[in-house]
Design an enzyme around this catalytic site. Structure first.
Site, PDB file in Angstrom:
ATOM      1  CG  ASN B 109      -1.751  -1.210   1.298  1.00 29.15           C
ATOM      2  OD1 ASN B 109      -1.447  -2.113   2.045  1.00 29.15           O
ATOM      3  ND2 ASN B 109      -2.796  -1.272   0.497  1.00 29.15           N
ATOM      4  CG  HIS B 247      -3.842  -7.455  10.760  1.00 32.65           C
ATOM      5  ND1 HIS B 247      -3.309  -6.250  10.374  1.00 32.65           N
ATOM      6  CD2 HIS B 247      -4.862  -7.670   9.909  1.00 32.65           C
ATOM      7  CE1 HIS B 247      -3.974  -5.769   9.367  1.00 32.65           C
ATOM      8  NE2 HIS B 247      -4.911  -6.601   9.056  1.00 32.65           N
ATOM      9  CG  ASP B 320      -0.692  -4.506  11.456  1.00 33.78           C
ATOM     10  OD1 ASP B 320      -0.434  -4.110  10.308  1.00 33.78           O
ATOM     11  OD2 ASP B 320      -1.852  -4.703  11.868  1.00 33.78           O
TER      12      ASP B 320
END
Lengths: 314, 438
Positions: B109, B247, B320
């Protein structure tokens, strides 16, 4: 004329698909095709095998080579060929397939050649007419004359089909050519493989008697014949495969991938080709390896045989 | 590119001998006092009492310290290209090196998103210049991460993409997901899913339930995660493609994956420290630094996540790491961005499981080294002779307070700010070079 074999005739009314045909029926058609192929090589004159017979080419889907091939085949046999294409007919005006069939039947043709974009449509039409019907392709289902001409081409180069390893590569899922070839080659005793990305290989195709490979290197190992399939434009970018360049890199046939196969492997393609998508341009033009133009030539002979076999005396 | 102490990216070859450390070997499942001999890029020898010529080797005494494979963090947002004000490859690599992360796997991303080989190459080139931790990429599943058309997965893999994911977006169209799994299966690719049904979590900010109601925030139900996993499992059953869930945060997810593993499906999953350390009560006073995606859940969910880690349902712990600048967080809760940084806190947070929940040290280390490395098909995450020397030396007991202002990451948005922890990374070796020393 070559010697007549034991096969006396083709035992069915229609030619709707290869599935279910016995080896004898297939061999009858192939032998008759051989006869016509030999004739065409030496002669330019029309025959009168189908003199005074009327055949209708009914094409619901665009086609150049198949329609022309049937038209030429009919004319070589002395038949009267009528072409009906969807654009100019009452089908555009909303007539149903069954009504079209009954209307044409009332005109008492001797044979109807049909291509339709829906699987099973040709069978539906055949149930409503009195004459024989040849399937010239119904959706992704079957295209029997293409499979016959492929086998005729293989036979001319390899002498036999039984025992050959044949790989069909590319868009198996949407291909009627693949399905007809799988049936025909299996019936005549070849070992058939399909190769392509998993997105283009339909579920449980193994049940049709093929081995599935996802990598060209593994699938092409030791094969005698490679049948490349056309990848439709609308399936190239993002839906079934990511892009043309990725498809060509992993599934396009070029001289390097060809080295995985037998050194004398034969390359077929039903056309029209996408050069640089499923087949390398140079390879497509290599007459020693690729029989692509021979296939077109055989196409006329095969269609002559099919027309001859299906038109019955009245 | 020159870096200041405590970092070092000089190419000068130095050979090291680490004496008397307790070597954690997740492959052999042992912790033993051994010496580690690093020559050039590789671990040359690994046994007791190695003696060497002191002129040729730099000897480091590791008595009372642990030596383990370097951490492989399979979910990191690096910010570059496109969000350099939040994080750059350089700052992310510094954060990683100081946190003991020797391999970072970045999410696609970025801006532009990683959906073609050229972007992977450019990130790798930059990472080579920085020359601290190893940087690996994942590629998008769909073009532009828009969820419609599949990307050039196979080409990207050839150029180094370890797996495919739309990062912080779920592939919500089942037909596209089926094709992606099917296509990736052709070359044994790995599909990584962010499990969240977008229609259900639209406008959602926090976990749906009491907290959300009291605070007047729109909730995201726990089953928005579960239903995507369950849907995907149908597709995995059909395609047999390797599938990894990122996650996970809920009780339901743990139960579904536990059962799927029992059924023999090729599924793996990870979770991140916030989901086994914190719960939705951390959101008190509208703390935007605890606004994460997926949102912090209930205490019951947290306990299930810990249970999943203890019984092996959860394969990997990831940081994360999602850097955001102050301007993206110092906003009304609804307008603040999702995510927190985590590269520099991954090790102590994982060690909390050892201290408080009786997870064995080897298992804890496996969760952040060997397991992710195996899932991604990397040759790191191990400590054995002749493998590349990606190692960390850490103090298991050292107490310290997490101070986000001391982070090397460009962004300081940690949900763990001011928490007291034990265990600290002291040295990080990447390819035999000491890239960070505390």
């Amino acid at each position: 004329m070559i010697e007549e074999k034991v096969f006396k005739n083709y035992p069915h009314k229609h030619l709707l698909g290869i599935e279910g045909l016995l080896p004898d029926s297939i061999n009858y058609l192939i032998n008759l095709s051989k006869k016509y192929a030999n004739y065409l090589e030496d002669n330019n004159q029309k025959l009168d095998d189908l003199k005074n017979k009327t055949c209708i080419n009914l094409f619901f889907e665009n086609s150049t080579r198949t329609r022309t091939s049937f038209e030429l085949a009919g004319k070589k046999l002395g038949a009267d060929m009528l072409n009906i294409s969807v654009g100019s007919s009452s089908i555009k005006k909303g007539e149903t397939l069954i009504d079209t069939a009954m209307t044409l039947n009332a005109m008492q043709p001797d044979l109807i050649v049909v291509r339709h974009n829906d699987a099973g449509a040709v069978k539906l039409l055949s149930e409503k007419v009195n004459c024989g019907v040849i399937n010239a392709g119904d959706g992704p289902h079957e295209h029997p004359t293409q499979a016959l001409l492929d086998s005729l081409t293989i036979l001319r180069r390899k002498k036999t089909i039984s025992g050959l390893k044949v790989a069909i590569c590319g868009d198996i899922m949407h291909s009627r050519v693949a399905r007809s070839n799988i049936h025909l080659l299996n019936t005549l005793g070849a070992e058939v493989r399909v190769i392509g990305p998993a997105t283009l290989i339909p579920k449980q195709i193994e049940s049709m008697g093929v081995k599935v490979f996802y990598k060209m290197k593994e699938g092409l190992k030791d094969v005698d014949v490679i049948i490349m399939l056309r990848l439709q434009l609308e399936r190239m970018s993002g839906s079934f495969v990511p892009s043309i360049r990725e498809y060509f890199r992993y599934y396009g046939l070029n001289n390097e991938k060809l080295t995985y196969a037998q050194s004398d492997a034969l390359v077929l393609h039903p056309g029209p080709m996408n050069r640089g998508v499923e087949i390398d341009s140079e390879l497509a033009d290599d007459l020693d390896r690729s029989a692509i133009f021979e296939q077109v030539q055989m196409g006329v002979a095969v269609r002559m045989a099919c027309l001859k076999a299906l038109v019955k005396d009245r | 590119m020159n870096l200041k102490i405590p970092f070092n990216n000089s190419k000068l070859p130095i050979n090291y001998l680490l004496k008397n450390g307790s070597v954690i070997d997740p492959d052999k499942n042992t912790i033993e006092k051994k010496d580690v001999l690093i020559e050039g890029k590789i671990i040359k020898d690994l046994k007791k009492n190695i003696s060497v010529d002191e002129k040729k080797f730099k000897i480091i005494d590791c008595n009372n310290l642990f030596i383990s494979p370097g951490i492989v963090d399979m979910r990191v947002n690096i910010g570059e290209p496109g969000f350099e004000h939040k994080e750059t490859i350089k700052s992310a690599c510094k954060a990683a090196a100081s946190g003991g992360v020797t391999s970072i796997v970045c999410m696609p991303n970025t801006n532009p998103v990683i959906d073609q080989p050229a972007i992977i190459q450019s990130i790798q080139r930059k990472a080579r210049e920085v020359s601290l931790s190893k940087v690996f990429c994942t590629g998008c599943i769909t073009r532009g991460a828009e969820g419609n058309e599949i990307c050039e997965l196979q080409l990207m893999r050839e150029f180094g993409a370890l797996g495919f994911t739309d990062g912080n977006k779920s592939v919500s169209n089942a037909r596209v997901m089926k094709r992606a799994l099917n296509y990736a299966k052709s070359f044994d690719g790995l599909i990584i899913q962010h499990p969240e049904e977008p229609e259900l979590s639209q406008e959602g900010m926090v976990n749906e339930g009491e907290s959300a109601t009291r605070m007047g925030l729109t909730g995201i139900p726990t089953y928005s995660e579960a239903m995507i996993i369950e849907r995907d499992l149908w597709l995995v059953r059909d395609t047999k493609c390797r599938y990894h869930v990122s996650h996970i945060s809920t009780k339901e997810s743990v139960e579904i994956i536990r059962k799927a593993k029992k059924d023999g499906l090729p599924i793996t999953c990870d979770t991140a420290p916030p989901y086994f350390i914190l719960n939705e009560l951390s959101l008190e006073n509208y703390r935007t630094f605890a606004k994460l995606s997926p949102p912090l859940r209930t205490e019951e969910d947290r306990n299930y996540i810990i249970g999943g880690i203890l019984d092996g349902t959860i394969d990997v712990i990831v940081s994360d790491h999602t850097p955001h600048d102050q301007d993206a967080k110092r906003l009304p809760f609804n307008q603040a961005e999702f995510g927190g940084v985590g590269l520099e806190t991954l090790l102590p947070m994982t060690l909390i499981l050892v201290k408080n929940y009786n997870l064995s040290l080897i298992k804890a280390i496996s969760l952040i080294t060997k397991n992710p490395s195996e899932i991604l098909g990397l040759e790191t995450g191990t400590i054995s002779p002749d493998s590349e020397a990606d190692l960390i030396v850490f103090d298991l007991e050292k107490p310290w307070k997490i101070k986000s202002e001391n982070f090397h990451s460009k962004s300081k948005n940690s949900p763990f700010d001011n928490i007291l922890v034990q265990g600290r990374n002291l040295m990080t070796f990447v390819r035999g070079r000491l890239v960070y020393k505390f």
